[in-house]
Design a protein around this motif. Sequence first.
Motif, PDB file in Angstrom:
ATOM      1  N   ILE A  22       0.837  -1.212   0.000  1.00 28.61           N
ATOM      2  CA  ILE A  22       0.000   0.000   0.000  1.00 28.61           C
ATOM      3  C   ILE A  22       0.867   1.255   0.000  1.00 28.61           C
ATOM      4  CG2 ILE A  22      -1.668   1.327   1.334  1.00 28.61           C
ATOM      5  CD1 ILE A  22      -2.894  -1.229   2.265  1.00 28.61           C
ATOM      6  N   ASN A  23       1.883   1.291   0.833  1.00 32.66           N
ATOM      7  CA  ASN A  23       2.721   2.485   0.937  1.00 32.66           C
ATOM      8  C   ASN A  23       3.573   2.708  -0.307  1.00 32.66           C
ATOM      9  OD1 ASN A  23       1.737   2.912   3.531  1.00 32.66           O
ATOM     10  ND2 ASN A  23       3.360   1.684   4.468  1.00 32.66           N
ATOM     11  N   SER A  24       3.742   1.667  -1.131  1.00 36.62           N
ATOM     12  CA  SER A  24       4.571   1.814  -2.333  1.00 36.62           C
ATOM     13  C   SER A  24       3.762   2.251  -3.554  1.00 36.62           C
ATOM     14  CB  SER A  24       5.287   0.503  -2.645  1.00 36.62           C
ATOM     15  OG  SER A  24       4.363  -0.488  -3.047  1.00 36.62           O
ATOM     16  N   LEU A  25       2.436   2.250  -3.459  1.00 34.29           N
ATOM     17  CA  LEU A  25       1.598   2.550  -4.622  1.00 34.29           C
ATOM     18  C   LEU A  25       1.593   4.044  -4.920  1.00 34.29           C
ATOM     19  CD1 LEU A  25      -1.501   0.239  -4.023  1.00 34.29           C
ATOM     20  CD2 LEU A  25       0.498  -0.196  -5.448  1.00 34.29           C
ATOM     21  N   PHE A 193      -0.734   1.613 -11.078  1.00 37.15           N
ATOM     22  CA  PHE A 193      -0.056   2.172  -9.921  1.00 37.15           C
ATOM     23  C   PHE A 193       1.430   1.812 -10.014  1.00 37.15           C
ATOM     24  CE2 PHE A 193      -4.390   1.255  -8.570  1.00 37.15           C
ATOM     25  CZ  PHE A 193      -4.779   2.453  -7.993  1.00 37.15           C
ATOM     26  N   ASN A 194       2.273   2.822  -9.928  1.00 34.74           N
ATOM     27  CA  ASN A 194       3.704   2.563  -9.839  1.00 34.74           C
ATOM     28  C   ASN A 194       4.046   2.045  -8.450  1.00 34.74           C
ATOM     29  OD1 ASN A 194       4.538   3.235 -12.427  1.00 34.74           O
ATOM     30  ND2 ASN A 194       4.663   5.411 -11.952  1.00 34.74           N
ATOM     31  N   SER A 195       5.133   1.270  -8.366  1.00 32.82           N
ATOM     32  CA  SER A 195       5.559   0.732  -7.080  1.00 32.82           C
ATOM     33  C   SER A 195       7.062   0.507  -7.103  1.00 32.82           C
ATOM     34  CB  SER A 195       4.823  -0.579  -6.786  1.00 32.82           C
ATOM     35  OG  SER A 195       5.270  -1.141  -5.581  1.00 32.82           O
ATOM     36  N   ASP A 196       7.693   0.799  -5.960  1.00 31.85           N
ATOM     37  CA  ASP A 196       9.141   0.619  -5.846  1.00 31.85           C
ATOM     38  C   ASP A 196       9.536  -0.848  -5.746  1.00 31.85           C
ATOM     39  OD1 ASP A 196       9.329   3.350  -5.872  1.00 31.85           O
ATOM     40  OD2 ASP A 196       9.381   3.535  -3.681  1.00 31.85           O
ATOM     41  N   LYS A 215     -17.519   7.935  -8.123  1.00 31.73           N
ATOM     42  CA  LYS A 215     -16.768   8.826  -7.238  1.00 31.73           C
ATOM     43  C   LYS A 215     -15.419   8.222  -6.858  1.00 31.73           C
ATOM     44  CE  LYS A 215     -20.849  11.051  -5.212  1.00 31.73           C
ATOM     45  NZ  LYS A 215     -21.598  11.306  -3.964  1.00 31.73           N
ATOM     46  N   GLU A 216     -15.401   6.919  -6.611  1.00 30.63           N
ATOM     47  CA  GLU A 216     -14.146   6.260  -6.233  1.00 30.63           C
ATOM     48  C   GLU A 216     -13.154   6.245  -7.378  1.00 30.63           C
ATOM     49  OE1 GLU A 216     -16.044   3.058  -3.018  1.00 30.63           O
ATOM     50  OE2 GLU A 216     -15.585   2.466  -5.080  1.00 30.63           O
ATOM     51  N   LEU A 217     -13.670   6.295  -8.602  1.00 31.08           N
ATOM     52  CA  LEU A 217     -12.789   6.261  -9.760  1.00 31.08           C
ATOM     53  C   LEU A 217     -11.974   7.542  -9.885  1.00 31.08           C
ATOM     54  CD1 LEU A 217     -12.282   4.105 -11.857  1.00 31.08           C
ATOM     55  CD2 LEU A 217     -13.867   5.251 -13.393  1.00 31.08           C
ATOM     56  N   GLU A 218     -12.436   8.634  -9.305  1.00 28.77           N
ATOM     57  CA  GLU A 218     -11.692   9.893  -9.341  1.00 28.77           C
ATOM     58  C   GLU A 218     -10.503   9.870  -8.389  1.00 28.77           C
ATOM     59  OE1 GLU A 218     -14.489  12.936  -8.476  1.00 28.77           O
ATOM     60  OE2 GLU A 218     -15.691  12.621 -10.287  1.00 28.77           O
ATOM     61  N   ILE A 219     -10.606   9.123  -7.305  1.00 38.34           N
ATOM     62  CA  ILE A 219      -9.521   9.029  -6.310  1.00 38.34           C
ATOM     63  C   ILE A 219      -9.245   7.548  -6.028  1.00 38.34           C
ATOM     64  CG2 ILE A 219      -9.759  11.277  -5.218  1.00 38.34           C
ATOM     65  CD1 ILE A 219     -11.668   9.993  -3.188  1.00 38.34           C
ATOM     66  N   PRO A 220      -8.731   6.816  -6.986  1.00 36.85           N
ATOM     67  CA  PRO A 220      -8.581   5.357  -6.789  1.00 36.85           C
ATOM     68  C   PRO A 220      -7.593   4.983  -5.702  1.00 36.85           C
ATOM     69  CG  PRO A 220      -7.503   6.075  -8.815  1.00 36.85           C
ATOM     70  CD  PRO A 220      -8.270   7.253  -8.307  1.00 36.85           C
ATOM     71  N   LEU A 221      -6.495   5.730  -5.573  1.00 41.04           N
ATOM     72  CA  LEU A 221      -5.497   5.374  -4.571  1.00 41.04           C
ATOM     73  C   LEU A 221      -6.056   5.552  -3.167  1.00 41.04           C
ATOM     74  CD1 LEU A 221      -2.690   4.442  -3.904  1.00 41.04           C
ATOM     75  CD2 LEU A 221      -1.875   6.795  -4.133  1.00 41.04           C
ATOM     76  N   ASP A 222      -6.761   6.655  -2.936  1.00 37.92           N
ATOM     77  CA  ASP A 222      -7.385   6.858  -1.621  1.00 37.92           C
ATOM     78  C   ASP A 222      -8.443   5.787  -1.348  1.00 37.92           C
ATOM     79  OD1 ASP A 222      -5.802   9.066  -1.345  1.00 37.92           O
ATOM     80  OD2 ASP A 222      -7.333  10.495  -1.992  1.00 37.92           O
ATOM     81  N   THR A 223      -9.149   5.366  -2.401  1.00 44.95           N
ATOM     82  CA  THR A 223     -10.176   4.336  -2.232  1.00 44.95           C
ATOM     83  C   THR A 223      -9.555   3.006  -1.832  1.00 44.95           C
ATOM     84  OG1 THR A 223     -11.543   5.428  -3.897  1.00 44.95           O
ATOM     85  CG2 THR A 223     -12.051   3.137  -3.377  1.00 44.95           C
TER      86      THR A 223
END
Length: 641
Positions: A22-25, A193-196, A215-223
């Motif tokens: 999650i933290n790498s996305l 999503f990029n990831s290290d 609505k979730e599609l506008e902020i996918p990472l937060d979702t």
Amino acid sequence: MSKQNIFKKNDLYIYDLSPLIINSLKLVNFDSNLNEVELPDAQNEANEPEQLSQETKLKEISNSLTCNTCDLEFNDQKIKREHYRTDFHIFNVKRKVNGLDPLSEINYSNLTDLNDDFKKDEAMDTIDEVGKTTDENSSSEEEPIGSDTDMYAETLSTLDINIKNETQKLEDEILEQAVTVSHLNTRSAQIYFNSDILTGAREAFGAYKTLFNEKELEIPLDTVKAWNDGDSQSTAISALFMVSGGHFAGAIVSHQKLNVKRNSKNTEETIQEQAVSFLEKKTFHRYTTRRKQGGSQSANDNAKGKANSAGSTLRRYNEFALREDIQNLLKEWNPYLQKCQNIFIRANSVFDKKTFMDSDYISKEDDRIKTFPFPTNKPALHELKKAWCELVYLKVSEKPKPSETKIKLTDNSSALKNNDNNSQKTEIKLEEQQTKEALSLLKKGRAPLLIAFLRKNKLNANFILEPKNRYENTPTLLHFASQQGFKQMVGILSTTLKADLSIKNKFGKTPYELAKNNSIKQAFQIARFNLGESYTSWQDTKIGGALSREQVDEMNKEEETIKNEELRNAIEEELQKQKEKRDKELEEKRGVGCTLGNNEVDFSVKQNLNLNSLNEDQRKRLMREQRARAAEARIKAMQNK
């Protein structure tokens, strides 16, 4: 440990991701040409004291404290931003755009002072005609002023319009780029999503867009982070439905995985599929499609008319029975459906879709209704598990490649292209265009439209198809219809449009001789009957004897009766052979047998008995009985002596 072993596939469950993943996305944004664009973090934008422009949002913020245009250095960023708003900086930007060297701050200040003095002197009413009220000193002082101010005015006047145009163009480009930059610009069904922790240069984690609502599609990472926050998905559920070819499979799946740590890996299901938790599941099948024919009975009825066979009636009944079964199941699962986050439905035919949408428990306007963004196999519980695992696990995918920029054609090249198109259009003959349209109507069986087309273009049914080298074997419409097997159009062309039946192609064949089956030949014979023997020289047409439609129908019925009789006899003969074969096998299995009674036992017959069908106890009893009878026979023989 290499980066490839940092995570496993089980760790990519989107509703239960590890903190490492999650933290790498990082959400990947693309412009209109699918070039990857890095936007500043939202946290940095919130901490910025002033609102950033569109240009600074798109480009990386510079930490330099120098102005390369004016060759100045500053103590902090605030003073530098204030400098960018000054007239001095704007003036130098205009000069630099037009290829002029920038002025220093002192020269610019002197130039502006001279310009102000010039404007004041010009406004004085005491100035008369040139040379009258001026002395030698004033005239000598005005010359340099005039030259400097003229230069300043000329610079502003010549540059202002160009700078406005360039500035407006730059702002438009920046605004256009800002509008088109989005994580949804790709035509892919996934969000990237990029990831290290990924090793590939173009690798990224992909999540299906269909998992997110609008609505979730506008902020996918937060979702995604919200889905993995605490127990938010512990009670969440979704519905899965598949229906095709009379097969139905449905399930209510929990977003909480099952514990499969001790499960065996040698089963037919993968570990991910074993972890799927179905709260409810149901499958059933109805006979609604003919084997190897494809398509439902309702689709066949809509295309060819309602069939009256026993099989079609059964399939038609089963379609409505299947629909009723599905709607009853939706009614039973309605408490689950009201709480579902997603409702995935796979229904290819219109009839199957109406089965869900016409019910009282699923609405067309419900934004939870979604489709599977990938192909699926025959509906079954295993296929539902497979589809759910495909949906909810992150994919290690390759990011889309940037599209090639399209080069705009210049005026000359576009003109040449238009000329080429015009020349190609003029090269197409009118006869070829007419041939193309006439054959199109002929293939579709549009007889009234074909007749209207021929009359409108003043053509008869015997016109030669163009180009001739392409239609050597079928030079006329009647030849073409006969060869392709258009029975209805053969009758219309020969009877209604009075096409010439004796025209021969390059190989000396009439339309009748090109017929590939008996039904087309019968259509020509019916036309001969309708037109009469005096219509033409029928010997030249090579058409057989005239037949009425009733005669043709009677002949076809007789042929069908004969075929059915032959088929029935063949079936009975085959059944008889199978029966004789079964009887022979059964007789061989039972053996020769023997007659019960007080007569002497034929031990040679007994030895031929097949004892394979007896169990151990039965075989022992039979052996005891044989030994007893043998003893009785010996005793009886001794007494007779």
